[in-house]
Design an enzyme around this catalytic site. Structure first.
Site, PDB file in Angstrom:
ATOM      1  N   GLN A   1       0.835  -1.205   0.000  1.00  0.00           N
ATOM      2  CA  GLN A   1       0.000   0.000   0.000  1.00  0.00           C
ATOM      3  C   GLN A   1       0.868   1.254   0.000  1.00  0.00           C
ATOM      4  O   GLN A   1       0.565   2.247  -0.665  1.00  0.00           O
ATOM      5  CB  GLN A   1      -0.903   0.005   1.230  1.00  0.00           C
ATOM      6  CG  GLN A   1      -1.908  -1.132   1.288  1.00  0.00           C
ATOM      7  CD  GLN A   1      -2.703  -1.112   2.573  1.00  0.00           C
ATOM      8  OE1 GLN A   1      -3.569  -0.258   2.757  1.00  0.00           O
ATOM      9  NE2 GLN A   1      -2.410  -2.037   3.478  1.00  0.00           N
TER      10      GLN A   1
ATOM     11  N   GLN B   1      14.128  -9.847  -0.097  1.00  0.00           N
ATOM     12  CA  GLN B   1      13.894 -11.257   0.215  1.00  0.00           C
ATOM     13  C   GLN B   1      14.732 -12.152  -0.696  1.00  0.00           C
ATOM     14  O   GLN B   1      14.758 -13.369  -0.523  1.00  0.00           O
ATOM     15  CB  GLN B   1      12.413 -11.607   0.057  1.00  0.00           C
ATOM     16  CG  GLN B   1      11.517 -11.029   1.135  1.00  0.00           C
ATOM     17  CD  GLN B   1      10.078 -11.493   0.963  1.00  0.00           C
ATOM     18  OE1 GLN B   1       9.576 -11.618  -0.153  1.00  0.00           O
ATOM     19  NE2 GLN B   1       9.403 -11.738   2.068  1.00  0.00           N
ATOM     20  N   ARG B   2      15.426 -11.510  -1.621  1.00  0.00           N
ATOM     21  CA  ARG B   2      16.282 -12.266  -2.542  1.00  0.00           C
ATOM     22  C   ARG B   2      17.676 -12.482  -1.949  1.00  0.00           C
ATOM     23  O   ARG B   2      18.274 -13.535  -2.118  1.00  0.00           O
ATOM     24  CB  ARG B   2      16.393 -11.511  -3.870  1.00  0.00           C
ATOM     25  CG  ARG B   2      17.188 -12.246  -4.932  1.00  0.00           C
ATOM     26  CD  ARG B   2      17.288 -11.432  -6.203  1.00  0.00           C
ATOM     27  NE  ARG B   2      17.947 -12.169  -7.269  1.00  0.00           N
ATOM     28  CZ  ARG B   2      18.306 -11.627  -8.424  1.00  0.00           C
ATOM     29  NH1 ARG B   2      18.066 -10.336  -8.664  1.00  0.00           N
ATOM     30  NH2 ARG B   2      18.905 -12.358  -9.344  1.00  0.00           N
TER      31      ARG B   2
ATOM     32  N   ARG C   1      11.257 -17.760  -1.432  1.00  0.00           N
ATOM     33  CA  ARG C   1      10.374 -16.748  -0.833  1.00  0.00           C
ATOM     34  C   ARG C   1       8.934 -16.836  -1.341  1.00  0.00           C
ATOM     35  O   ARG C   1       8.022 -16.267  -0.731  1.00  0.00           O
ATOM     36  CB  ARG C   1      10.926 -15.348  -1.111  1.00  0.00           C
ATOM     37  CG  ARG C   1      10.980 -14.998  -2.585  1.00  0.00           C
ATOM     38  CD  ARG C   1      11.570 -13.626  -2.841  1.00  0.00           C
ATOM     39  NE  ARG C   1      11.846 -13.426  -4.256  1.00  0.00           N
ATOM     40  CZ  ARG C   1      12.267 -12.270  -4.784  1.00  0.00           C
ATOM     41  NH1 ARG C   1      12.444 -11.224  -4.002  1.00  0.00           N
ATOM     42  NH2 ARG C   1      12.509 -12.176  -6.073  1.00  0.00           N
TER      43      ARG C   1
ATOM     44  N   ASN D   1       8.738  14.291   0.003  1.00  0.00           N
ATOM     45  CA  ASN D   1       8.721  15.725   0.269  1.00  0.00           C
ATOM     46  C   ASN D   1       7.451  16.035   1.064  1.00  0.00           C
ATOM     47  O   ASN D   1       6.533  15.213   1.149  1.00  0.00           O
ATOM     48  CB  ASN D   1       8.837  16.549  -1.027  1.00  0.00           C
ATOM     49  CG  ASN D   1       7.633  16.412  -1.949  1.00  0.00           C
ATOM     50  OD1 ASN D   1       6.487  16.622  -1.540  1.00  0.00           O
ATOM     51  ND2 ASN D   1       7.882  16.076  -3.214  1.00  0.00           N
TER      52      ASN D   1
ATOM     53  N   ARG E   1       4.953  17.931   0.591  1.00  0.00           N
ATOM     54  CA  ARG E   1       3.676  17.975  -0.127  1.00  0.00           C
ATOM     55  C   ARG E   1       3.126  16.565  -0.351  1.00  0.00           C
ATOM     56  O   ARG E   1       1.934  16.309  -0.150  1.00  0.00           O
ATOM     57  CB  ARG E   1       3.840  18.693  -1.465  1.00  0.00           C
ATOM     58  CG  ARG E   1       2.511  19.039  -2.125  1.00  0.00           C
ATOM     59  CD  ARG E   1       2.728  19.728  -3.454  1.00  0.00           C
ATOM     60  NE  ARG E   1       1.523  20.383  -3.929  1.00  0.00           N
ATOM     61  CZ  ARG E   1       1.433  20.997  -5.100  1.00  0.00           C
ATOM     62  NH1 ARG E   1       2.496  21.048  -5.900  1.00  0.00           N
ATOM     63  NH2 ARG E   1       0.310  21.567  -5.478  1.00  0.00           N
TER      64      ARG E   1
ATOM     65  N   ARG F   1      -4.065   8.040   4.371  1.00  0.00           N
ATOM     66  CA  ARG F   1      -3.713   6.889   5.200  1.00  0.00           C
ATOM     67  C   ARG F   1      -3.870   7.105   6.704  1.00  0.00           C
ATOM     68  O   ARG F   1      -3.884   6.132   7.465  1.00  0.00           O
ATOM     69  CB  ARG F   1      -2.268   6.466   4.888  1.00  0.00           C
ATOM     70  CG  ARG F   1      -2.012   6.157   3.424  1.00  0.00           C
ATOM     71  CD  ARG F   1      -2.893   5.055   2.893  1.00  0.00           C
ATOM     72  NE  ARG F   1      -2.527   4.675   1.526  1.00  0.00           N
ATOM     73  CZ  ARG F   1      -3.012   3.643   0.874  1.00  0.00           C
ATOM     74  NH1 ARG F   1      -3.928   2.880   1.455  1.00  0.00           N
ATOM     75  NH2 ARG F   1      -2.624   3.361  -0.354  1.00  0.00           N
TER      76      ARG F   1
END
EC number: 2.1.1.148
Length: 245
Positions: free
Chosen positions: A80, A94-95, A149, A165, A167, A176
Site C-alpha cells: 500500500q 527477500q532475494r 520466498r 517531500n 507535499r 492513510r
C-alpha cells in the site's frame, strides 16, 4: 495493542521550514537574493509561512524532504505504501536476505481480530509455521532465496526506508491517517506524524500545513455516510495533541 511496527524519522532537509519559506518569498522578489536564505529567522517563518500555506500555495512544500525508517510492518502494508509514487523507497530484499525466523509473531503480522479467535489463531500459526519450514527446507535443498520466498505469506514483516517531500507526505497522510484506511498503514501514518511532532524544528508544520487526515485538511469529512461514528471529533482531538501536547 503493540503490533511490532516501528517508525523513525532518520533525516530531513536542513532548516526545512526556512527553506520552504524562503522559496515562497522568492516568488515575490525582483532579484535573486540567495544571501537572504542565511538571514531567515524563526520570526520570518512564523510571519510568512502560515499565510502562504493558508492561500493554498503548497508547491513550496516540495522543497523539504523527510526520510523515515519503517520496520515490522507486513508486506501487505508496504504494498500500500509504495502506491504513493511521488516518493523514494528502499526495501529489505527477500532475494539476498535469508529469513531465519524463531517466532511466528516476530516474523509475521497477525491482525488483532484473528488473535481474538483462539481456534482460528492456532490454525493461522500452524500454517505460518509450515510456510517457514518449507522456506527453510527449500533453501537447505539448494533453492535460491528468490524462489524459496514464493512460499511466504504477505503477512511476513519487512523493513523499508521512505523519503517524501512535505507535499507528498501531506497527500499520503490525508489518505492513510484516516480512520477508514486499512489499520496497519494507518498505524504507520500516525507514527510518522508522531515522529514529526517530537522534532521541535518540524512540529509547527503539522498545524500550518495541516499534516493529517483529509478531515483535518478540508475542515469536513469527505467520506460522507461512510464516516465512522464519532470519527470527526475523535480524529480532531488526536491530531491536536500532536502540536498542543
Amino acid at each position: 495493542m503493540d503490533n511490532g511496527i516501528r517508525v523513525k524519522l532518520v533525516n530531513y532537509t536542513k532548516k526545512p521550514l526556512e527553506t520552504v519559506t524562503w522559496a515562497a518569498l522568492i516568488s515575490y522578489w525582483d532579484e535573486w537574493e540567495t544571501e537572504t536564505f542565511g538571514r531567515m529567522s524563526d520570526k520570518d517563518v512564523e510571519m510568512h509561512l502560515p499565510r502562504v500555506l493558508g492561500y493554498g500555495h503548497e508547491s513550496i512544500l516540495e522543497h523539504a524532504t523527510l526520510t523515515f525508517a519503517i520496520e515490522g510492518c507486513s508486506r501487505v502494508c508496504s504494498h500500500q505504501l509504495v502506491r504513493h509514487r511521488l516518493a523514494s523507497y528502499t526495501q529489505q530484499s527477500q532475494r539476498y536476505i535469508v529469513l531465519n525466523p524463531e517466532d511466528v509473531e516476530e516474523t509475521f503480522v497477525i491482525p488483532s481480530g484473528i488473535k481474538e479467535d483462539p481456534e482460528l489463531l492456532a490454525e493461522w500459526k500452524e500454517l505460518m509455521k509450515k510456510s517457514i519450514e518449507l522456506y527453510k527446507k527449500s533453501v537447505e535443498r539448494g533453492q535460491h532465496q528468490e524462489d524459496a520466498r514464493f512460499i511466504l505469506p504477505q503477512a511476513v514483516r519487512t523493513k523499508i526506508v521512505v523519503t517524501m517531500n512535505l507535499r507528498e507526505l501531506k497527500h499520503f497522510l490525508g489518505l492513510r491517517a484516516c480512520e477508514r484506511a486499512q489499520w496497519e498503514i494507518r498505524e504507520v501514518a500516525w507514527k510518522m506524524l508522531e515522529e514529526i511532532a517530537k522534532n521541535d524544528e518540524l512540529r509547527p508544520i503539522i498545524k500550518w500545513a495541516k499534516l493529517g487526515p483529509r478531515c483535518v485538511q478540508l475542515g469536513y469529512c469527505p467520506e460522507g455516510e461512510l464516516m465512522p461514528p464519532g470519527c470527526w471529533k475523535r480524529t480532531g482531538e488526536k491530531w491536536k495533541t500532536l502540536f498542543e501536547g
